[in-house]
Design a protein around this motif. Structure first.
Motif, short mmCIF file in Angstrom:
data_model
loop_
_atom_site.label_atom_id
_atom_site.label_comp_id
_atom_site.label_asym_id
_atom_site.label_seq_id
_atom_site.Cartn_x
_atom_site.Cartn_y
_atom_site.Cartn_z
N LEU A 101 15.83 22.34 31.24
CA LEU A 101 14.72 22.75 30.88
C LEU A 101 13.56 23.09 32.10
O LEU A 101 12.84 24.15 32.04
N VAL B 80 14.75 26.18 33.92
CA VAL B 80 14.38 27.36 33.48
C VAL B 80 12.92 27.72 33.42
O VAL B 80 12.25 28.69 33.75
N GLN B 81 12.09 26.64 33.12
CA GLN B 81 10.71 26.87 33.21
C GLN B 81 9.98 27.16 34.51
O GLN B 81 9.29 28.07 34.63
N GLU C 189 10.92 30.80 35.27
CA GLU C 189 10.60 31.74 34.79
C GLU C 189 9.05 31.88 35.40
O GLU C 189 8.35 32.95 35.48
N ASP D 240 19.78 29.79 30.23
CA ASP D 240 19.37 29.78 28.89
C ASP D 240 19.59 30.94 28.34
O ASP D 240 18.38 31.78 28.29
N ARG E 118 16.87 32.40 25.60
CA ARG E 118 15.34 32.38 25.97
C ARG E 118 14.74 33.75 26.18
O ARG E 118 15.33 34.53 26.87
N GLU E 119 13.74 34.07 25.55
CA GLU E 119 13.34 35.36 25.59
C GLU E 119 12.28 35.85 26.76
O GLU E 119 12.51 36.71 27.43
N TYR F 76 20.34 41.88 25.04
CA TYR F 76 19.60 40.82 24.69
C TYR F 76 19.54 40.66 23.31
O TYR F 76 19.84 39.84 22.42
#
Length: 249
Positions: free
Chosen positions: A152, A155-156, A159, A185, A188-189, A215
Motif C-alpha cells: 500500500l 503504490v500510494q 501514485e 495493484d 487501482r484506478e 483497464y
C-alpha cells in the motif's frame, strides 16, 4: 563500521533476502534468514521468548528457546557482529543497513513533502526501492501484514510521485511511475487515470484510449464492475477540445 572488523552488514528485503558484508555474500539457512527478517522488520529489540515463538510456533517454549540459542550461535559464526544479544533480547547491530528501512524513510519523505521536493536526479534511487515487493515469494502468516503495508505504501507513493511529474508534464517519467503502481495493484484506478491524463497531455490519444479500454476490461473480468466516470470524463473533455480546435480551421 562493524566492531568485528568485517565491514558494514547490508540486508536486502526488496524483492528478496540477501545478506552481505563489504567482503562477501553470507550464505544463511532458511531459519537464519527468517530470524534476521523478524528482527530487522521490528522497531525495537525482540524478547527471546517472543522471537522463539514466532520462529517455532508449534514447538514447546523450552525446546523453541533451545533452537533459538543454537540458531543464534550458528548465525554469529556465519556473520559475526550482525546481531546484538542480551540474556533477554536480540536486535540487529547498529551498523546493519537495511534497504527496507531506507525505503520506509523515502516513503515518509515523499509523503511529508507531497512529492514537491522530488527532482529528476532523485528518480533512480526512488525507482530502485519502490519498484519491488517485500520478500517476494515468502508466505509466512506473521509476515503478511508487513507485506500488505509495504504494498500500500509503495503504490500510494508511486501514485503521488506520478501526480507530481504529471504537473511538470514529464510524460515518460509519469508513465514509468504510474505503470509500476498499476503493476503492484492492477485494479487501482488512480495510476490508470494519471497515465491516461499524461497521454492526453502528450497528444497520445490512441494510447490513452487503449489504456482505458484495457483497464475497463480487466476490472470487468476480475470484479464484474466498471471504472468510475473519472477517466471517461477526461477522454470526453479531450474529445471536445479537439473538436473545438478543428472547428476553428
Amino acid at each position: 563500521m562493524n566492531p568485528t572488523g568485517s565491514g558494514i552488514v547490508h540486508i536486502s528485503l526488496l524483492p528478496g533476502f540477501v545478506c552481505r558484508t563489504d567482503q562477501r555474500v553470507a550464505e544463511l539457512s532458511d531459519i537464519q534468514q527468517r530470524l534476521v527478517v523478524a528482527l530487522v522488520l521490528g522497531e525495537r529489540p525482540m524478547r527471546r521468548g517472543d522471537l522463539a515463538a514466532r520462529l517455532w510456533p508449534d514447538v514447546p517454549p523450552a525446546r523453541a528457546g533451545a533452537r533459538l540459542r543454537q540458531t543464534l550461535w550458528r548465525l554469529n559464526q556465519a556473520t559475526p557482529g550482525l546481531l546484538e544479544t542480551t540474556h533477554t533480547t536480540v536486535a540487529p547491530a547498529d551498523h546493519v543497513e537495511v534497504d527496507y528501512r531506507t525505503a520506509a524513510r523515502l516513503v515518509s519523505a515523499v509523503s511529508g513533502t507531497g512529492g514537491g521536493a522530488v527532482g529528476g536526479a532523485w528518480m533512480p534511487h526512488a525507482w530502485s526501492v519502490l519498484r519491488h515487493p517485500l520478500l517476494h515469494g515468502w508466505d509466512h502468516d506473521w509476515l503478511v501484514p508487513f507485506q500488505e503495508k509495504w504494498k500500500l505504501q509503495r503504490v500510494q507513493t508511486l501514485e503521488q510521485l506520478a501526480e507530481t511529474f504529471l504537473q511538470r508534464r514529464q510524460h515518460s517519467t509519469v508513465l514509468e511511475l504510474a505503470d509500476a503502481a498499476a503493476q503492484a495493484d492492477p485494479l487501482r484506478e488512480g495510476p490508470r487515470r494519471i497515465a491516461v491524463q499524461s497521454c492526453l497531455y502528450a497528444g497520445e490519444v490512441a494510447d490513452a484510449h487503449r489504456r482505458y479500454r484495457h483497464y475497463r476490461e480487466l476490472l470487468f473480468s476480475e470484479l464484474g464492475v466498471a471504472p468510475s466516470g473519472a477517466i471517461p470524463q477526461l477522454l470526453k473533455q479531450d474529445r471536445e477540445r479537439q473538436l473545438s480546435l478543428a472547428a476553428e480551421y
